[in-house]
Motif scaffolding. Structure first.
Motif, PDB file in Angstrom:
ATOM      1  N   MET A   1      53.410  94.992  22.421  1.00  0.00           N
ATOM      2  CA  MET A   1      53.197  94.507  21.085  1.00  0.00           C
ATOM      3  C   MET A   1      53.381  95.630  20.070  1.00  0.00           C
ATOM      4  SD  MET A   1      50.238  92.111  19.599  1.00  0.00           S
ATOM      5  CE  MET A   1      48.949  93.156  18.979  1.00  0.00           C
ATOM      6  N   THR A   2      53.210  96.878  20.425  1.00  0.00           N
ATOM      7  CA  THR A   2      53.323  97.966  19.471  1.00  0.00           C
ATOM      8  C   THR A   2      54.754  98.227  19.041  1.00  0.00           C
ATOM      9  OG1 THR A   2      53.392  99.560  21.265  1.00  0.00           O
ATOM     10  CG2 THR A   2      51.239  99.129  20.273  1.00  0.00           C
ATOM     11  N   ASP A   3      55.750  97.871  19.857  1.00  0.00           N
ATOM     12  CA  ASP A   3      57.147  98.112  19.515  1.00  0.00           C
ATOM     13  C   ASP A   3      57.748  96.988  18.676  1.00  0.00           C
ATOM     14  OD1 ASP A   3      57.084 100.433  20.927  1.00  0.00           O
ATOM     15  OD2 ASP A   3      57.944  99.577  22.734  1.00  0.00           O
ATOM     16  N   ARG A   8      53.665  86.625  10.471  1.00  0.00           N
ATOM     17  CA  ARG A   8      52.612  85.609  10.593  1.00  0.00           C
ATOM     18  C   ARG A   8      53.059  84.352  11.345  1.00  0.00           C
ATOM     19  NH1 ARG A   8      47.984  87.328  10.285  1.00  0.00           N
ATOM     20  NH2 ARG A   8      47.055  85.379   9.715  1.00  0.00           N
ATOM     21  N   GLN A   9      54.244  83.865  11.103  1.00  0.00           N
ATOM     22  CA  GLN A   9      54.695  82.616  11.717  1.00  0.00           C
ATOM     23  C   GLN A   9      55.709  82.826  12.834  1.00  0.00           C
ATOM     24  OE1 GLN A   9      53.125  79.751  11.069  1.00  0.00           O
ATOM     25  NE2 GLN A   9      51.846  80.997   9.726  1.00  0.00           N
ATOM     26  N   ASP A  10      55.856  84.035  13.304  1.00  0.00           N
ATOM     27  CA  ASP A  10      56.796  84.346  14.377  1.00  0.00           C
ATOM     28  C   ASP A  10      56.406  83.577  15.640  1.00  0.00           C
ATOM     29  OD1 ASP A  10      58.609  85.486  16.102  1.00  0.00           O
ATOM     30  OD2 ASP A  10      57.738  87.486  16.038  1.00  0.00           O
ATOM     31  N   ALA A  11      57.364  82.916  16.263  1.00  0.00           N
ATOM     32  CA  ALA A  11      57.083  82.094  17.454  1.00  0.00           C
ATOM     33  C   ALA A  11      56.494  82.922  18.585  1.00  0.00           C
ATOM     34  CB  ALA A  11      58.363  81.392  17.919  1.00  0.00           C
ATOM     35  N   ALA A  12      56.986  84.137  18.793  1.00  0.00           N
ATOM     36  CA  ALA A  12      56.457  84.988  19.859  1.00  0.00           C
ATOM     37  C   ALA A  12      55.001  85.377  19.570  1.00  0.00           C
ATOM     38  CB  ALA A  12      57.322  86.234  20.028  1.00  0.00           C
ATOM     39  N   ARG A  13      54.698  85.660  18.316  1.00  0.00           N
ATOM     40  CA  ARG A  13      53.324  86.005  17.928  1.00  0.00           C
ATOM     41  C   ARG A  13      52.399  84.816  18.151  1.00  0.00           C
ATOM     42  NH1 ARG A  13      50.106  85.012  13.739  1.00  0.00           N
ATOM     43  NH2 ARG A  13      48.551  86.553  13.196  1.00  0.00           N
ATOM     44  N   LEU A  14      52.827  83.646  17.732  1.00  0.00           N
ATOM     45  CA  LEU A  14      52.015  82.450  17.900  1.00  0.00           C
ATOM     46  C   LEU A  14      51.782  82.128  19.372  1.00  0.00           C
ATOM     47  CD1 LEU A  14      53.474  80.260  15.020  1.00  0.00           C
ATOM     48  CD2 LEU A  14      51.327  81.564  15.041  1.00  0.00           C
ATOM     49  N   PHE A  16      51.766  84.354  21.791  1.00  0.00           N
ATOM     50  CA  PHE A  16      50.841  85.402  22.258  1.00  0.00           C
ATOM     51  C   PHE A  16      49.401  85.033  21.896  1.00  0.00           C
ATOM     52  CE2 PHE A  16      48.566  89.384  21.283  1.00  0.00           C
ATOM     53  CZ  PHE A  16      48.544  89.945  22.546  1.00  0.00           C
ATOM     54  N   LEU A  17      49.173  84.619  20.648  1.00  0.00           N
ATOM     55  CA  LEU A  17      47.829  84.238  20.214  1.00  0.00           C
ATOM     56  C   LEU A  17      47.318  83.027  20.977  1.00  0.00           C
ATOM     57  CD1 LEU A  17      48.086  84.791  16.362  1.00  0.00           C
ATOM     58  CD2 LEU A  17      46.823  86.173  18.034  1.00  0.00           C
ATOM     59  N   THR A  18      48.181  82.071  21.244  1.00  0.00           N
ATOM     60  CA  THR A  18      47.785  80.900  22.031  1.00  0.00           C
ATOM     61  C   THR A  18      47.320  81.338  23.413  1.00  0.00           C
ATOM     62  OG1 THR A  18      49.263  79.444  20.823  1.00  0.00           O
ATOM     63  CG2 THR A  18      48.564  78.711  23.013  1.00  0.00           C
ATOM     64  N   GLY A  19      48.033  82.300  23.998  1.00  0.00           N
ATOM     65  CA  GLY A  19      47.622  82.834  25.296  1.00  0.00           C
ATOM     66  C   GLY A  19      46.252  83.487  25.239  1.00  0.00           C
ATOM     67  N   LEU A  20      45.976  84.209  24.171  1.00  0.00           N
ATOM     68  CA  LEU A  20      44.655  84.829  24.012  1.00  0.00           C
ATOM     69  C   LEU A  20      43.571  83.779  23.827  1.00  0.00           C
ATOM     70  CD1 LEU A  20      45.411  87.848  21.644  1.00  0.00           C
ATOM     71  CD2 LEU A  20      45.112  87.884  24.126  1.00  0.00           C
TER      72      LEU A  20
END
Length: 109
Positions: A1-3, A8-14, A16-20
């Motif tokens: 995630m650091t690279d 806010r609405q990036d599909a990969a970010r969403l 990742f958050l769903t996984g958390l």
């Protein structure tokens, strides 16, 4: 995630958050050993709120829970985060020598 900078609405970010939000066990290691931004604190609060009743969260820290407030600059968010973590927690506090120092001393001798 650091690279990768998440928007806010990036599909990969969403995803990742769903996984958390839905994982069976979330481990927060070395929790709040350094201060975090208000945005990060708000995101952490959202993650913990979404996890309520869904899975376990293990928190490890070098500090006691009452010391975590110093790393959270917003008192309302700090109280909300810590209440979610500590209210149903079993606290295990360890005493003794720092094992990292102990292990390092053994490997260098």
């Amino acid at each position: 995630m650091t690279d990768y900078v998440y928007h806010r609405q990036d599909a990969a970010r969403l995803a990742f958050l769903t996984g958390l939000h839905t994982c069976d066990l979330l481990v927060l290691d070395d929790f709040l050993t350094t201060p975090i931004t208000g945005e990060t604190a708000a995101e952490l609060l959202n993650i913990l709120a979404a996890r309520e009743g869904r899975g376990s969260t293990v928190v490890t820290s070098q500090f006691d829970p009452e010391d975590w407030y110093r790393s959270l600059h917003d008192a309302v968010i700090a109280e909300s985060i810590l209440n979610r973590i500590v209210s149903n927690a079993e606290l295990v506090q360890l005493d003794g020598p720092n094992m990292r120092r102990h292990t390092h001393a053994e490997t260098t001798s």
